[in-house]
Design a protein around this motif. Sequence first.
Motif, PDB file in Angstrom:
ATOM      1  N   ASP A  23       3.621  18.480  -6.745  1.00 60.07           N
ATOM      2  CA  ASP A  23       4.029  19.871  -6.557  1.00 60.07           C
ATOM      3  C   ASP A  23       4.422  20.105  -5.094  1.00 60.07           C
ATOM      4  N   GLU A  24       5.677  20.309  -4.876  1.00 60.68           N
ATOM      5  CA  GLU A  24       6.245  20.515  -3.539  1.00 60.68           C
ATOM      6  C   GLU A  24       5.791  19.435  -2.548  1.00 60.68           C
ATOM      7  N   PRO A  25       6.080  18.179  -2.852  1.00 59.29           N
ATOM      8  CA  PRO A  25       5.612  17.095  -1.967  1.00 59.29           C
ATOM      9  C   PRO A  25       6.344  17.047  -0.633  1.00 59.29           C
ATOM     10  N   THR A  26       7.456  17.783  -0.515  1.00 56.50           N
ATOM     11  CA  THR A  26       8.228  17.695   0.734  1.00 56.50           C
ATOM     12  C   THR A  26       7.888  18.809   1.726  1.00 56.50           C
ATOM     13  N   THR A  27       6.963  19.715   1.316  1.00 53.86           N
ATOM     14  CA  THR A  27       6.570  20.769   2.261  1.00 53.86           C
ATOM     15  C   THR A  27       6.025  20.098   3.524  1.00 53.86           C
ATOM     16  N   TYR A  28       6.322  20.634   4.647  1.00 55.93           N
ATOM     17  CA  TYR A  28       5.877  20.135   5.968  1.00 55.93           C
ATOM     18  C   TYR A  28       6.585  18.862   6.424  1.00 55.93           C
ATOM     19  N   LEU A  29       7.408  18.245   5.540  1.00 52.67           N
ATOM     20  CA  LEU A  29       8.040  16.990   5.949  1.00 52.67           C
ATOM     21  C   LEU A  29       9.405  17.260   6.597  1.00 52.67           C
ATOM     22  N   ASP A  30       9.712  16.520   7.656  1.00 53.77           N
ATOM     23  CA  ASP A  30      11.036  16.654   8.249  1.00 53.77           C
ATOM     24  C   ASP A  30      12.049  15.929   7.363  1.00 53.77           C
ATOM     25  N   VAL A  31      13.332  16.073   7.703  1.00 52.77           N
ATOM     26  CA  VAL A  31      14.390  15.577   6.816  1.00 52.77           C
ATOM     27  C   VAL A  31      14.243  14.077   6.546  1.00 52.77           C
ATOM     28  N   ARG A  32      13.971  13.311   7.600  1.00 53.85           N
ATOM     29  CA  ARG A  32      13.850  11.862   7.436  1.00 53.85           C
ATOM     30  C   ARG A  32      12.750  11.539   6.416  1.00 53.85           C
ATOM     31  N   HIS A  33      11.590  12.221   6.575  1.00 53.42           N
ATOM     32  CA  HIS A  33      10.475  11.925   5.675  1.00 53.42           C
ATOM     33  C   HIS A  33      10.713  12.469   4.269  1.00 53.42           C
ATOM     34  N   GLN A  34      11.489  13.558   4.171  1.00 60.94           N
ATOM     35  CA  GLN A  34      11.856  14.050   2.841  1.00 60.94           C
ATOM     36  C   GLN A  34      12.681  12.996   2.109  1.00 60.94           C
ATOM     37  N   LEU A  35      13.621  12.388   2.843  1.00 62.31           N
ATOM     38  CA  LEU A  35      14.483  11.372   2.224  1.00 62.31           C
ATOM     39  C   LEU A  35      13.672  10.129   1.860  1.00 62.31           C
ATOM     40  N   GLN A  36      12.700   9.798   2.735  1.00 65.39           N
ATOM     41  CA  GLN A  36      11.835   8.645   2.432  1.00 65.39           C
ATOM     42  C   GLN A  36      11.049   8.905   1.150  1.00 65.39           C
ATOM     43  N   LEU A  37      10.577  10.162   1.015  1.00 68.82           N
ATOM     44  CA  LEU A  37       9.809  10.490  -0.183  1.00 68.82           C
ATOM     45  C   LEU A  37      10.690  10.386  -1.420  1.00 68.82           C
ATOM     46  N   ALA A  38      11.939  10.861  -1.290  1.00 69.03           N
ATOM     47  CA  ALA A  38      12.870  10.773  -2.422  1.00 69.03           C
ATOM     48  C   ALA A  38      13.097   9.307  -2.801  1.00 69.03           C
ATOM     49  N   ALA A  39      13.237   8.453  -1.782  1.00 64.11           N
ATOM     50  CA  ALA A  39      13.444   7.021  -2.051  1.00 64.11           C
ATOM     51  C   ALA A  39      12.212   6.436  -2.745  1.00 64.11           C
ATOM     52  N   LEU A  40      11.032   6.862  -2.299  1.00 63.89           N
ATOM     53  CA  LEU A  40       9.797   6.366  -2.920  1.00 63.89           C
ATOM     54  C   LEU A  40       9.724   6.801  -4.388  1.00 63.89           C
ATOM     55  N   ALA A  41      10.133   8.040  -4.650  1.00 68.02           N
ATOM     56  CA  ALA A  41      10.134   8.535  -6.036  1.00 68.02           C
ATOM     57  C   ALA A  41      11.036   7.663  -6.909  1.00 68.02           C
ATOM     58  N   ARG A  42      12.179   7.277  -6.367  1.00 68.28           N
ATOM     59  CA  ARG A  42      13.111   6.431  -7.128  1.00 68.28           C
ATOM     60  C   ARG A  42      12.506   5.044  -7.382  1.00 68.28           C
ATOM     61  N   VAL A  43      11.813   4.504  -6.343  1.00 71.30           N
ATOM     62  CA  VAL A  43      11.175   3.185  -6.519  1.00 71.30           C
ATOM     63  C   VAL A  43      10.102   3.260  -7.610  1.00 71.30           C
ATOM     64  N   LEU A  44       9.288   4.324  -7.566  1.00 71.19           N
ATOM     65  CA  LEU A  44       8.215   4.480  -8.562  1.00 71.19           C
ATOM     66  C   LEU A  44       8.810   4.568  -9.965  1.00 71.19           C
ATOM     67  N   ALA A  45       9.921   5.301 -10.079  1.00 67.20           N
ATOM     68  CA  ALA A  45      10.571   5.412 -11.392  1.00 67.20           C
ATOM     69  C   ALA A  45      11.102   4.052 -11.838  1.00 67.20           C
ATOM     70  N   SER A  46      11.631   3.286 -10.876  1.00 69.41           N
ATOM     71  CA  SER A  46      12.158   1.963 -11.240  1.00 69.41           C
ATOM     72  C   SER A  46      11.034   1.026 -11.690  1.00 69.41           C
ATOM     73  N   GLU A  47       9.803   1.344 -11.311  1.00 70.50           N
ATOM     74  CA  GLU A  47       8.646   0.548 -11.767  1.00 70.50           C
ATOM     75  C   GLU A  47       8.157   1.009 -13.139  1.00 70.50           C
ATOM     76  N   GLY A  48       8.848   2.013 -13.699  1.00 73.34           N
ATOM     77  CA  GLY A  48       8.491   2.464 -15.046  1.00 73.34           C
ATOM     78  C   GLY A  48       7.618   3.706 -15.084  1.00 73.34           C
ATOM     79  N   LYS A  49       7.364   4.297 -13.921  1.00 75.63           N
ATOM     80  CA  LYS A  49       6.514   5.493 -13.911  1.00 75.63           C
ATOM     81  C   LYS A  49       7.358   6.738 -14.189  1.00 75.63           C
ATOM     82  N   ALA A  50       6.702   7.747 -14.757  1.00 73.19           N
ATOM     83  CA  ALA A  50       7.354   9.048 -14.906  1.00 73.19           C
ATOM     84  C   ALA A  50       7.024   9.856 -13.666  1.00 73.19           C
TER      85      ALA A  50
END
Lengths: 258, 343
Positions: free
Chosen positions: A161-188
């Motif tokens: 729930d709102e994982p990007t609050t308090y994160l600067d742009v670079r870290h927001q993008l890192q989080l988005a990339a991590l979300a994609r990696v987790l999905a590629s591992e089969g997670k929802a």
Amino acid sequence: MLELCNVCSAYGGREALSEISLRFEPGEVLVIIGPNGSGKSTLLRTALGLQPKTAGEILLDGQPLEQFSPRQTARKISYLPQFRNVPDITVQRLVMHGRFPHMGYPRRYTAQDRKIVARALDRAGIPDLAARPIKSLSGGQRQKAYLAMTLAQESETLLLDEPTTYLDVRHQLQLAALARVLASEGKAVVLVLHELPLAFRVADRIALLDGGRLIALAVPEALFSDQILAELFGVTLRRVRDEGGWQYYYSIHADLEG
Amino acid sequence: MKRSPGSCTGMTNHKRLFRTAAALGVCVLLSALLSICLGPVKLSPAQILLALFEGDRASTSARIIAHVRLPRTFASLLTGAALAVSGAMIQSVLENPLAAPNVIGVNTGAGLAVALCSALMPGAFAFLPVAAFLGALAGVLLVMLIGERTGASRLTLVLAGIAVSAVFSGAIDMILTLVPESLSAYSDFRIGGFAGVTMQKIRPAAVVIGAAFLLASSLAPQMELLALGQDTARSLGLRVKPVRILLLTAAAALAGAAVSVAGLVGFVGLIVPHAARKLSNGEGLWLLVFSALGGAAFVTVCDLIARTLFSPYELPVGIVLSFLGGPFFLWLILRRKGGRGDA
């Protein structure tokens, strides 16, 4: 897999969710967007059983959620709440708590638990903060510490729930990339986001909520050309294509600029 | 090379925690020794050893030790440990660092039950800790219910506790006005102190405190999760409500047993857990251990100050604790208001 079938929920006597049907598919990043108070957080809390539903059914792996003990549920679904306490513990200790649903009695951490925790810290990008007290960290660092705890749960479904609050742009993008990696591992992976460009960039599907109703559920491509975004948010979403793929931005409607 | 956060840091941390526990243990022993040695009649450690092991139980020093100093020391150690652990648990469960047993009506709930019990069944010492436990439990559950039903903020919860405490206090005053002989040392009871405490009074309380501490220790990991907030704790698989009630029951038993021995001793459950939390890095079991050791040493030293400062006159220990606890409470509130703390 977690699935909501015609789920309704009320908050303070007022209907907060109305007949929501939604499947959190493995291997997919589902982003929930909507104006403030549209029921995004309530949707996640209800899906996890933290908020009682007033109608409908929530299924986990095809079985009603109520049939699972809290511990069994926690092994399958992890949750990053919007509002978090700032406990008097170190980052390492906090992330260790992610292993709680997997521990027997007496509650002793195994070498495997420690390995998983170290990996979670790494993935959240905070291995150097392990020994730091949570209270000494910035808002963004605390956010990442909680995210690492969620990762240490090693669940099949992540509700953030709102994982990007308090994160600067670079870290927001890192989080988005991590979300994609987790999905590629089969997670929802389910993200509640306010930043529309980021939501469109990271999502496989987008669920749009308004007034507790699911008013659109579509792939970003389909929703991009829908007028409904302009009506709800008062902005027009635009995009340009460069070497990094589609880059989204929005232009603000004149009436919002006062 | 990357360092594994689970290994080296963890070991260093545990060594530090063990060392802190050992240092606090030494403080407890020293405070106990001083408490037995010092008083209107000063006794040397040698005299104490002689009195304890030589078997001359008729000597003056042996009688002072057996009937005055030892009961008093045991009482202060037990009461301090119990109230501090109770405070640490209540603060974790209610997610509120201001929620000490004396602030939110737990002590006065126990006090009301003790006053009622003393008025109705004078001399039933064995029943006092049970009655005190029930009173304390009523107090803490009432505050928890107010918090749950109203969704009260942390500060509102403390204010609600103060209101509950005021009602219980009024009831105690009423009982003691109607049946003045129910508590022989009324002001001592209200202020809290150990004058005239006997082993007969301490034994049943010690049993309750021991059992409650064991229960609390077994629930330490769950207590730690509660401090993360209700939603996070539940999402990690914790059955929040039963655990909260179990922990509050143990906390009430500890506070109740302490009140049955020492009266309404205040502020121990506020000051000591605050320091213990810093020393333990918030780790549940260590928080309880440090609170117990710190509380035992702290109250014993405060009692020593209370009875030696104006010797041969004696102050109830509650006065010393109020002088220390009042400003500390104020500091905690002002720190919050100033926005420099997350409390």
